[in-house]
Design a protein around this motif. Structure first.
Motif, PDB file in Angstrom:
ATOM      1  N   VAL A  98       0.842  -1.200   0.000  1.00 57.94           N
ATOM      2  CA  VAL A  98       0.000   0.000   0.000  1.00 57.94           C
ATOM      3  C   VAL A  98       0.874   1.246   0.000  1.00 57.94           C
ATOM      4  CG1 VAL A  98      -1.697   1.332   1.315  1.00 57.94           C
ATOM      5  CG2 VAL A  98      -1.937  -1.153   1.120  1.00 57.94           C
ATOM      6  N   GLU A  99       1.941   1.244   0.803  1.00 56.47           N
ATOM      7  CA  GLU A  99       2.866   2.386   0.850  1.00 56.47           C
ATOM      8  C   GLU A  99       3.549   2.608  -0.503  1.00 56.47           C
ATOM      9  OE1 GLU A  99       5.642   1.837   3.995  1.00 56.47           O
ATOM     10  OE2 GLU A  99       4.126   1.943   5.588  1.00 56.47           O
ATOM     11  N   ALA A 100       3.812   1.522  -1.212  1.00 57.03           N
ATOM     12  CA  ALA A 100       4.490   1.629  -2.507  1.00 57.03           C
ATOM     13  C   ALA A 100       3.617   2.256  -3.576  1.00 57.03           C
ATOM     14  CB  ALA A 100       4.966   0.252  -2.960  1.00 57.03           C
ATOM     15  N   LEU A 101       2.326   2.418  -3.297  1.00 55.49           N
ATOM     16  CA  LEU A 101       1.422   3.082  -4.239  1.00 55.49           C
ATOM     17  C   LEU A 101       1.316   4.579  -3.971  1.00 55.49           C
ATOM     18  CD1 LEU A 101      -1.453   0.439  -4.306  1.00 55.49           C
ATOM     19  CD2 LEU A 101       0.321   0.780  -6.030  1.00 55.49           C
ATOM     20  N   ASP A 102       1.862   5.026  -2.832  1.00 58.81           N
ATOM     21  CA  ASP A 102       1.835   6.451  -2.480  1.00 58.81           C
ATOM     22  C   ASP A 102       2.883   7.191  -3.294  1.00 58.81           C
ATOM     23  OD1 ASP A 102       1.794   8.950  -1.284  1.00 58.81           O
ATOM     24  OD2 ASP A 102       1.534   8.139   0.731  1.00 58.81           O
ATOM     25  N   LYS A 103       2.541   8.342  -3.811  1.00 57.97           N
ATOM     26  CA  LYS A 103       3.513   9.080  -4.631  1.00 57.97           C
ATOM     27  C   LYS A 103       4.587   9.760  -3.791  1.00 57.97           C
ATOM     28  CE  LYS A 103       1.019  13.493  -5.151  1.00 57.97           C
ATOM     29  NZ  LYS A 103       0.447  14.438  -6.154  1.00 57.97           N
TER      30      LYS A 103
END
Length: 389
Positions: free
Chosen positions: A254-259
């Motif tokens: 989920v964090e890896a989808l944050d810009k």
């Protein structure tokens, strides 16, 4: 040297593979039975011809289950065929679907083995440029040439020089048998149909990282047994029911989808994927006591290399580091960046500093990015992340 752990989880039609380096998530791969995966070979059916720019043409090929892929009419050999709608062709997925772009297929099929790549429609033998011992590379190339039968092509992979000639010959026979099986299926099946499915990449992951692999965590005892059959006791394995959850990988995905990505020094990265390129901005943030801008940029370079692999960013990547864009200040940062991206098995080239003061990178596109895999464009803002007042 960093220690690596591979986490493998297979549920229903979805398989997920994660690579951890020193307990940090660095790579992710998702495989779905409902997706046209790169490397899969189909008996496709031509459904329509399209006119492209500059008088060029292309074809849409049905792969089955309402999936269509694009085939370039300029591809070698196609001009010799009178292709028409309804015709069947053997094609291989060269590029998976990403964002709004569908998959692309090619007629130049190949079978990737552990040490060799078999190219039944080619007539030459090539050797991986990554083999540093040129004498050994030439010796293995000569051996493969001596064992070529009929019209066929081969690529000697880097790992081949670590195996004896008997292993190489055995693999040549095995890859030929895959092609023969494929030809038999193509004669007996009706298009569209799947002829050859890409092997489970877990074995390639284990092979690539074997020298510094700490262990493999998985939830499938059949895969565990096959790993033991292939690699013996050299690889430690452990079976648990929910490996992604137990390792906290769900939250990391989920964090890896944050810009936005926070840096330890107080700065941050902002990563924007556009249709033309990937833009990465380095912001100094609250970096006002833990180090200079040089320290910030070097930390950012390390994290950028990780994020590129983790998010599977590809194509043209443009980075705007903090502070001055003068080469003398960014030279140490470029050296750190080049060192870190060198660990990436996907070809990644740091082009250097542009005249505008940005660092440019080119990375080969093999699979969709993590963002393309797990998200779709918002219907309201159409991907801008903004809505009208």
């Amino acid at each position: 040297m960093s220690t690596n752990t591979i986490v493998f989880e297979s549920k229903n039609s979805l398989t997920r593979i994660a690579l951890l380096e020193d307990r940090r998530l660095c790579e992710l791969e998702f495989l779905s039975a409902n997706r046209a995966l790169e490397g899969n070979i189909y008996l496709g059916k031509i459904v329509r011809k399209v006119e492209l720019a500059h008088g060029k043409q292309g074809f849409f090929v049905e792969l089955g289950e309402q999936r269509e892929a694009f085939l370039n009419a300029e591809e070698y050999g196609l001009d010799e065929l009178k292709i028409c709608e309804g015709q069947s062709l053997i094609v291989q997925v060269a590029q998976e679907k990403r964002a709004e772009k569908g998959p692309k297929v090619s007629r130049m099929i190949q079978f990737v083995g552990e040490n060799l790549v078999y190219c039944p429609y080619k007539l030459n033998v090539d050797v991986s440029s990554k083999i540093l011992d040129k004498d050994k590379a030439e010796t293995y190339k000569k051996f493969v040439l001596e064992n070529v039968t009929g019209q066929e092509g081969w690529i000697v992979r880097t790992s081949a020089i670590d195996h004896n000639f008997e292993d190489i010959l055995s693999e040549m026979k095995y890859l030929r048998s895959l092609y023969e099986d494929l030809r038999i299926k193509a004669r007996n099946l009706k298009a569209p149909a799947l002829l050859y499915s890409k092997p489970n990449p877990i074995f390639e992951y284990v092979s690539k990282y074997q020298e510094r692999l700490d262990g493999v965590i998985l939830n499938n005892r059949l895969i565990e047994q096959e790993i033991k059959n292939r690699f013996g006791d050299a690889i430690e394995t452990e079976v648990i029911s929910e490996p992604f959850e137990d390792f906290g990988l769900e939250e990391e995905i989920v964090e890896a989808l944050d810009k936005n990505v926070k840096l330890k020094c107080g700065g941050r990265l902002t990563i924007e994927e556009t249709k033309a390129f990937v833009a990465i901005d380095v912001d100094s943030g609250q970096d006002n006591g833990k180090g200079s801008l040089s320290h910030l940029n070097e930390e950012a370079a390390v994290e950028i290399a990780r994020q590129i692999r983790l998010r599977n960013l590809a194509g043209k990547i443009i980075i705007d580091f903090a502070g001055s864009s003068d080469y003398r200040f960014l030279k140490p940062v470029l050296e750190v960046l080049e060192k870190k991206v060198a660990k990436d098995f996907t070809k990644t080239t740091v082009l250097g500093l542009s005249r505008a003061g940005n660092v440019e990178i080119l990375r080969v596109r093999k699979r969709p990015s993590l963002l393309d895999m797990l998200t779709v464009e918002c219907e309201c803002c159409q991907g801008t992340g903004r809505v009208l007042k």
